[in-house]
Design a protein around this motif. Sequence first.
Motif, PDB file in Angstrom:
ATOM      1  N   ILE A 266       5.386   4.383   2.652  1.00 32.63           N
ATOM      2  CA  ILE A 266       5.769   5.527   3.495  1.00 32.63           C
ATOM      3  C   ILE A 266       6.399   5.041   4.796  1.00 32.63           C
TER       4      ILE A 266
ATOM      5  N   THR B 140       2.384  10.792  -5.075  1.00 31.17           N
ATOM      6  CA  THR B 140       1.112  10.142  -5.408  1.00 31.17           C
ATOM      7  C   THR B 140       0.229  10.997  -6.304  1.00 31.17           C
TER       8      THR B 140
ATOM      9  N   THR C 242      -2.149   2.749  -5.404  1.00 28.96           N
ATOM     10  CA  THR C 242      -3.586   2.582  -5.197  1.00 28.96           C
ATOM     11  C   THR C 242      -4.374   3.610  -6.013  1.00 28.96           C
ATOM     12  N   LYS C 243      -3.793   4.772  -6.210  1.00 32.98           N
ATOM     13  CA  LYS C 243      -4.481   5.892  -6.837  1.00 32.98           C
ATOM     14  C   LYS C 243      -4.309   5.809  -8.356  1.00 32.98           C
TER      15      LYS C 243
ATOM     16  N   PHE D 249      -8.641   8.736  -4.734  1.00 33.37           N
ATOM     17  CA  PHE D 249      -8.687   9.521  -5.969  1.00 33.37           C
ATOM     18  C   PHE D 249      -7.845   8.843  -7.027  1.00 33.37           C
TER      19      PHE D 249
ATOM     20  N   GLU E 276       5.340  16.528   0.464  1.00 31.48           N
ATOM     21  CA  GLU E 276       4.262  16.047  -0.407  1.00 31.48           C
ATOM     22  C   GLU E 276       3.812  17.239  -1.236  1.00 31.48           C
TER      23      GLU E 276
ATOM     24  N   ASP F 135       6.572  12.388  -1.517  1.00 34.53           N
ATOM     25  CA  ASP F 135       5.373  11.611  -1.859  1.00 34.53           C
ATOM     26  C   ASP F 135       4.843  12.150  -3.181  1.00 34.53           C
TER      27      ASP F 135
ATOM     28  N   ALA G 111       1.531   6.165  -3.559  1.00 29.82           N
ATOM     29  CA  ALA G 111       0.403   5.253  -3.385  1.00 29.82           C
ATOM     30  C   ALA G 111      -0.118   4.910  -4.776  1.00 29.82           C
TER      31      ALA G 111
ATOM     32  N   ASN H 289      -2.026  17.051  -0.598  1.00 36.83           N
ATOM     33  CA  ASN H 289      -3.378  16.486  -0.696  1.00 36.83           C
ATOM     34  C   ASN H 289      -4.078  16.738   0.631  1.00 36.83           C
TER      35      ASN H 289
ATOM     36  N   SER I 273       0.873  -1.191   0.000  1.00 39.50           N
ATOM     37  CA  SER I 273       0.000   0.000   0.000  1.00 39.50           C
ATOM     38  C   SER I 273       0.898   1.227   0.000  1.00 39.50           C
ATOM     39  N   GLY I 274       0.286   2.370  -0.237  1.00 40.82           N
ATOM     40  CA  GLY I 274       1.051   3.609  -0.143  1.00 40.82           C
ATOM     41  C   GLY I 274       1.607   3.800   1.258  1.00 40.82           C
ATOM     42  N   MET I 275       0.800   3.503   2.267  1.00 37.44           N
ATOM     43  CA  MET I 275       1.277   3.680   3.642  1.00 37.44           C
ATOM     44  C   MET I 275       2.410   2.715   3.983  1.00 37.44           C
TER      45      MET I 275
ATOM     46  N   TYR J 273      -1.325  14.355   3.142  1.00 38.47           N
ATOM     47  CA  TYR J 273      -2.124  13.177   3.486  1.00 38.47           C
ATOM     48  C   TYR J 273      -1.965  12.912   4.982  1.00 38.47           C
TER      49      TYR J 273
ATOM     50  N   LEU K 179      -4.886  -2.101  -3.708  1.00 37.67           N
ATOM     51  CA  LEU K 179      -3.989  -1.216  -2.961  1.00 37.67           C
ATOM     52  C   LEU K 179      -2.559  -1.613  -3.281  1.00 37.67           C
ATOM     53  N   PHE K 180      -1.688  -0.624  -3.414  1.00 39.36           N
ATOM     54  CA  PHE K 180      -0.301  -0.892  -3.798  1.00 39.36           C
ATOM     55  C   PHE K 180       0.517   0.359  -3.543  1.00 39.36           C
TER      56      PHE K 180
HETATM   57  C1  LIG Z   1      -3.719   7.576  -0.478  1.00 42.68           C
HETATM   58  C2  LIG Z   1      -2.425   8.206  -0.186  1.00 42.68           C
HETATM   59  C3  LIG Z   1      -1.462   7.529   0.534  1.00 42.68           C
HETATM   60  C4  LIG Z   1      -1.697   6.170   1.145  1.00 42.68           C
HETATM   61  O1  LIG Z   1      -1.949   5.181   0.215  1.00 42.68           O
HETATM   62  P1  LIG Z   1      -2.640   3.781   0.626  1.00 42.68           P
HETATM   63  O2  LIG Z   1      -2.433   2.927  -0.554  1.00 42.68           O
HETATM   64  O3  LIG Z   1      -4.067   4.093   0.952  1.00 42.68           O
HETATM   65  O4  LIG Z   1      -1.933   3.282   1.853  1.00 42.68           O
HETATM   66  C5  LIG Z   1      -0.241   8.172   0.729  1.00 42.68           C
HETATM   67  N1  LIG Z   1      -0.002   9.398   0.255  1.00 42.68           N
HETATM   68  C6  LIG Z   1      -0.922  10.086  -0.436  1.00 42.68           C
HETATM   69  C7  LIG Z   1      -0.602  11.446  -0.948  1.00 42.68           C
HETATM   70  C8  LIG Z   1      -2.170   9.517  -0.666  1.00 42.68           C
HETATM   71  O5  LIG Z   1      -3.086  10.216  -1.324  1.00 42.68           O
END
Ligand SMILES: *Cc1c(COP(=O)(O)O)cnc(C)c1O
Length: 369
Positions: free
Chosen positions: A81, A173, A195-196, A324, A142, A171, A193, A146, A76-78, A102, A205-206
Motif C-alpha cells: 500500500i 485483500t 498475509t491473509k 483473517f 477497499e 485493495d 495483503a 474491512n 507486507s500488505g502495508m 483497513y 507477512l507478504f
Molecule cells: C491486513 C490488511 C492490510 C495490511 O496487511 P499487512 O500484511 O498486515 O501489512 C491491508 N489491507 C487490508 C484490507 C488488510 O486486511
Amino acid sequence: MPDDMMDRAARLLHARQARLAKGEPVSLPLEMTSVYHLAGDPAGHKQYGRFDNATWEATEELLGLLEDAACVAFPSGMAAIAASLLAFAQSGDRILLPSDGYYTPRVLADRFLTRLGLQFDLRPTASFLDGGFDGYRIVFAETPSNPGLDICDLQAVSRVAKAAGAIVVADNTTMTPFGQRPLDLGADIVVSADTKAANGHSDALFGHVTTRDDAYLAALREWRKLSGSIPGPFEAWQVHRGLETLEVRFARMCDNAEMLAPRLRNHKAVSALRYPGLADDPSHNLARAQMDRFGFLIGLTLKDADAAEAFIERCSLLLPATSFGGLHSSAERRSRWGDDVAPGFVRLSVGCEPPGPLWAAIEDTLDTL
Ligand SMILES: *Cc1c(COP(=O)(O)O)cnc(C)c1O
C-alpha cells in the motif's frame, strides 16, 4: 467461479512444470542469497538481492497469472500500500481513502504523508462515488471494506476517477483474485495483503501490487529497489505454496460463510449481521455484479463487548486473533482497535473446517450467551 478463473487455477498448479528440465526439483527452490556471481559487465544478469530474486519472481508469476497482470511483491500488505501511494504521489496532491477500510493506511497518511505536503480525505465505502473525484491524484478503494463489509461500485469508481485524472488503486485483500478482479473492472492498480488468505497459513507477512500499465509497473519496481521494501525469499516461498491451494481454500471458506451467515442471523444472541451473500444485505446487489463469491468474512453484532469476548473465547473452533483469511476460523472484536463499529461487533473470518462441526461449535457457544 468463471471458467477462465478455473483455467487459471489449473495453470497455476503447473506453471513451474512448463520450464522444468529432466532432473530438476518439482518444488520451488528457495533462493537464499544476497549476492550473485557477477564478473565483468553486470548488464542482463541478476546482480544483488535487493534488485532480484528467483523465488520472488516465481511467486509474482503465480499472482500475475491470477490477475492477468504484472506483479511486484512486497514484504507486507502495508508495504504494498505504501508503494502504491509513495511511488506516485507528489507534494500538493490530494488522496482519497476509505473512512471505513483497513485503518493503517489512514494512520500512514496522517502521520507521514501529510508531512510530505500531501493532503488526504476520507469517505465511506458505501457512498464512495458521492462528490466525484475531481482534484484527486490517487483514489484508493477497499471493497468489501474491512471490517464493515460495505461495497463500492468499482467499475463506476474507476470510470469517474480516471476521467478526473486520478490513479485508481483497489485493495483486494478481502476477496483475493478468486473472488474479484479489480483490474478487469477498470482499476489501475491492485494491492493485496497476502498475509491473509493468499498465504492462508498464518505464518508469513507478504503483499503485492499488480498493474497492467508499464509506466506504473516501472515506478513500483524502482520504488521497491530504492526504498529497500523487499520481501524475504522464504516468505515468497511460503506464499507460493499457499497460492497452490488458494482456490480450494477460498471455495471452502466462502461455502462455509454462506452456510453460516443465515444460521447466525437467525440465532437469538445475534442482534445484527452483515454478509454480502445475504439477499437483503445492503452490499448484495453490488456484490453480485462485481464479485464471483461473497467472501469469507462475516460481521456479526452481539449484545455488548462482554458477550462478544465470551463468544470468541469460549468457542473451541474460533481462534481469538487479529488478522483473517487463515485456514482456521478466527474472530475479533474490532472496536478494541478503535474501528467505528458497535462494541459487540465481531469480525468472523471463516476458515476451512468441515461445515458440520464448525456450525455445531459456534451454535453451542452462542447458546451459552
Ligand atoms: C491486513 C490488511 C492490510 C495490511 O496487511 P499487512 O500484511 O498486515 O501489512 C491491508 N489491507 C487490508 C484490507 C488488510 O486486511
